[in-house]
Design a protein around this motif. Structure first.
Motif, PDB file in Angstrom:
ATOM      1  N   LEU A  31      72.514  64.827  76.945  1.00 52.92           N
ATOM      2  CA  LEU A  31      71.113  64.782  76.482  1.00 52.92           C
ATOM      3  C   LEU A  31      71.171  63.603  75.314  1.00 52.92           C
ATOM      4  CD1 LEU A  31      68.069  65.764  75.968  1.00 52.92           C
ATOM      5  CD2 LEU A  31      69.092  67.461  74.113  1.00 52.92           C
ATOM      6  N   ILE A  32      72.233  63.681  74.467  1.00 53.52           N
ATOM      7  CA  ILE A  32      72.185  62.507  73.670  1.00 53.52           C
ATOM      8  C   ILE A  32      72.445  61.168  74.335  1.00 53.52           C
ATOM      9  CG2 ILE A  32      73.860  61.429  71.719  1.00 53.52           C
ATOM     10  CD1 ILE A  32      74.497  64.354  71.010  1.00 53.52           C
ATOM     11  N   GLU A  33      73.123  61.112  75.293  1.00 54.75           N
ATOM     12  CA  GLU A  33      73.425  59.887  76.144  1.00 54.75           C
ATOM     13  C   GLU A  33      72.068  59.497  76.514  1.00 54.75           C
ATOM     14  OE1 GLU A  33      75.953  56.813  77.732  1.00 54.75           O
ATOM     15  OE2 GLU A  33      76.447  58.507  76.423  1.00 54.75           O
ATOM     16  N   LEU A  34      71.157  60.519  77.113  1.00 56.82           N
ATOM     17  CA  LEU A  34      70.009  60.092  77.956  1.00 56.82           C
ATOM     18  C   LEU A  34      68.724  59.554  76.803  1.00 56.82           C
ATOM     19  CD1 LEU A  34      68.226  60.142  80.509  1.00 56.82           C
ATOM     20  CD2 LEU A  34      67.575  62.602  79.812  1.00 56.82           C
ATOM     21  N   LEU A  40      64.601  56.482  73.619  1.00 58.59           N
ATOM     22  CA  LEU A  40      63.667  57.578  72.899  1.00 58.59           C
ATOM     23  C   LEU A  40      64.253  57.482  71.544  1.00 58.59           C
ATOM     24  CD1 LEU A  40      63.710  60.328  75.902  1.00 58.59           C
ATOM     25  CD2 LEU A  40      61.737  58.761  75.119  1.00 58.59           C
ATOM     26  N   ALA A  41      65.295  57.289  71.320  1.00 52.40           N
ATOM     27  CA  ALA A  41      65.710  57.155  70.000  1.00 52.40           C
ATOM     28  C   ALA A  41      66.741  55.810  69.814  1.00 52.40           C
ATOM     29  CB  ALA A  41      66.723  58.221  69.682  1.00 52.40           C
ATOM     30  N   ASP A  42      66.531  55.100  68.489  1.00 54.65           N
ATOM     31  CA  ASP A  42      67.241  53.961  68.365  1.00 54.65           C
ATOM     32  C   ASP A  42      68.426  53.837  68.163  1.00 54.65           C
ATOM     33  OD1 ASP A  42      67.857  51.454  67.238  1.00 54.65           O
ATOM     34  OD2 ASP A  42      66.407  51.184  65.676  1.00 54.65           O
ATOM     35  N   ARG A  43      69.190  53.189  69.079  1.00 55.31           N
ATOM     36  CA  ARG A  43      70.482  53.304  69.106  1.00 55.31           C
ATOM     37  C   ARG A  43      71.302  53.015  67.821  1.00 55.31           C
ATOM     38  NH1 ARG A  43      72.693  50.746  74.844  1.00 55.31           N
ATOM     39  NH2 ARG A  43      74.540  51.248  73.790  1.00 55.31           N
ATOM     40  N   PRO A  47      73.562  56.532  68.631  1.00 56.97           N
ATOM     41  CA  PRO A  47      74.438  55.934  69.528  1.00 56.97           C
ATOM     42  C   PRO A  47      74.862  56.481  70.835  1.00 56.97           C
ATOM     43  CG  PRO A  47      75.497  55.619  67.573  1.00 56.97           C
ATOM     44  CD  PRO A  47      74.491  56.601  67.265  1.00 56.97           C
ATOM     45  N   PRO A  48      74.987  56.119  71.927  1.00 58.04           N
ATOM     46  CA  PRO A  48      75.353  57.041  73.136  1.00 58.04           C
ATOM     47  C   PRO A  48      76.352  57.865  72.923  1.00 58.04           C
ATOM     48  CG  PRO A  48      74.627  54.910  73.886  1.00 58.04           C
ATOM     49  CD  PRO A  48      74.779  54.716  72.271  1.00 58.04           C
ATOM     50  N   ALA A  49      76.483  59.037  73.514  1.00 62.31           N
ATOM     51  CA  ALA A  49      77.673  59.806  73.400  1.00 62.31           C
ATOM     52  C   ALA A  49      78.875  59.395  73.862  1.00 62.31           C
ATOM     53  CB  ALA A  49      77.251  61.506  74.077  1.00 62.31           C
ATOM     54  N   THR A  50      78.850  58.414  74.858  1.00 59.80           N
ATOM     55  CA  THR A  50      80.063  57.830  75.419  1.00 59.80           C
ATOM     56  C   THR A  50      80.614  56.881  74.155  1.00 59.80           C
ATOM     57  OG1 THR A  50      78.510  56.280  76.361  1.00 59.80           O
ATOM     58  CG2 THR A  50      79.740  57.906  77.719  1.00 59.80           C
ATOM     59  N   GLU A  51      79.842  56.221  73.409  1.00 57.46           N
ATOM     60  CA  GLU A  51      80.370  55.528  72.518  1.00 57.46           C
ATOM     61  C   GLU A  51      80.867  56.126  71.194  1.00 57.46           C
ATOM     62  OE1 GLU A  51      77.319  52.543  71.060  1.00 57.46           O
ATOM     63  OE2 GLU A  51      77.191  51.845  73.098  1.00 57.46           O
ATOM     64  N   ILE A  52      80.062  57.419  71.063  1.00 62.96           N
ATOM     65  CA  ILE A  52      80.606  58.213  69.976  1.00 62.96           C
ATOM     66  C   ILE A  52      82.029  58.679  70.155  1.00 62.96           C
ATOM     67  CG2 ILE A  52      80.256  60.261  68.627  1.00 62.96           C
ATOM     68  CD1 ILE A  52      77.093  59.863  69.024  1.00 62.96           C
ATOM     69  N   LEU A  53      82.128  59.401  71.490  1.00 66.60           N
ATOM     70  CA  LEU A  53      83.252  59.955  72.032  1.00 66.60           C
ATOM     71  C   LEU A  53      84.642  58.726  71.795  1.00 66.60           C
ATOM     72  CD1 LEU A  53      82.143  62.415  74.566  1.00 66.60           C
ATOM     73  CD2 LEU A  53      82.814  62.928  71.979  1.00 66.60           C
ATOM     74  N   GLY A  54      84.135  57.771  72.521  1.00 65.00           N
ATOM     75  CA  GLY A  54      85.181  56.459  72.381  1.00 65.00           C
ATOM     76  C   GLY A  54      85.622  56.199  71.059  1.00 65.00           C
ATOM     77  N   ARG A  55      84.643  56.119  70.270  1.00 68.44           N
ATOM     78  CA  ARG A  55      85.115  55.867  68.784  1.00 68.44           C
ATOM     79  C   ARG A  55      86.027  57.022  68.189  1.00 68.44           C
ATOM     80  NH1 ARG A  55      87.264  52.557  65.448  1.00 68.44           N
ATOM     81  NH2 ARG A  55      86.536  52.645  63.364  1.00 68.44           N
TER      82      ARG A  55
END
Length: 271
Positions: A31-34, A40-43, A47-55
């Motif tokens: 949902l966060i990624e979408l 729908l939300a300012d990045r 940020p996308p979930a993939t970027e959060i998990l990568g960081r």
């Protein structure tokens, strides 16, 4: 009642519960990624979930972040341990001596609702800054769940068991140690588990408000005041805090169920 209805009423197995939790976590991440990818939300703020998990994965190899994490865990562990050492004896005293309970109830009820974060300026003035401030506030906040669960557990002790021991000539201390304390141990453990979450919240919150020294909260604070704010760093640090809380809670639940199977069996039978 049909077999299909009975199967629906039967509690889910541990494996099924774990699968549902994993599915819920993956759905939340999706949902966060979408929301982020579709605009729908300012990045910049989500940020996308993939970027959060990568960081979050990258932070594991960052010596500075590891130092922040170890500082927070140290304050959490010391504060939680001291809270348990204070709250259990105090709860046993208040729960087993009605006169003391009545004499101190107004003071306890006055202190309990005070937010620990609101005490940060006062505690900082009295004892300085650093680890001692975090530990003091964690102790204050974590004490209440353990204290009240200890008192609640004592009220639920079977009076017949206590009377039986007294009839054999055992004194109040022996009754407390042989009957009351073992019977209330599951409630004390539950209070400790609740206090572990409260301690984690207070540790990080105190570090954010103080905004100095080391700790995950300090890392979040400086990432937030950067221009522009490093939201990926903030959310990655929050991810690790949340994951640590989930793991600690799961370990304590497993230990509680293993140590007090008789208690959970009795609860299941009463239901």
């Amino acid at each position: 009642m049909s077999a299909q209805t009975l199967s629906r009423l039967r509690p889910a197995s541990a494996a099924t519960r774990r699968r549902r939790r994993v599915a819920g976590a993956l759905a939340f991440a999706a949902l966060i990624e979408l929301v982020s990818r579709t605009g729908l939300a300012d990045r910049e703020f989500l940020p996308p979930a993939t970027e959060i998990l990568g960081r979050a994965a990258a932070l594991v190899s960052d010596p500075a972040f590891r130092a922040h994490a170890l500082t927070s865990l140290l304050a959490w562990a010391i504060g939680l341990g001291l809270a348990a050492l204070l709250a259990v004896p105090l709860g046993l005293l208040l729960g087993s001596v009605p006169i003391v309970d009545a004499a101190t109830r107004s003071v306890v009820e006055f202190l309990r609702p005070i937010p620990s974060v609101a005490l940060i300026p006062l505690v900082s003035l009295l004892i300085g800054t650093g680890l001692q401030v975090r530990v003091t506030l964690v102790v204050y906040a974590s004490l209440w769940p353990i204290l009240y669960n200890t008192m609640y557990g004592l009220r639920g002790v079977d009076p017949m068991a206590k009377e039986s021991l007294r009839s054999y000539g055992f004194g109040p201390a022996s009754v407390l140690l042989r009957v009351s304390l073992p019977s209330s141990a599951p409630f004390i453990t539950t209070g400790f588990r609740l206090a572990a979450g409260v301690a984690l919240i207070l540790t990080v919150s105190t570090e954010i408000v103080a905004g100095r020294g080391e700790g995950i909260g300090v890392f979040i604070f400086f990432a937030g005041i950067a221009v522009p704010a490093r939201m990926t760093d903030i959310l990655a640090a929050v991810f690790w805090v949340g994951l640590f809380g989930v793991l600690v809670n799961a370990l304590l639940v497993a230990a509680e169920r293993r140590a007090f199977r008789w208690h959970h069996a009795r609860l299941g039978a009463s239901e």
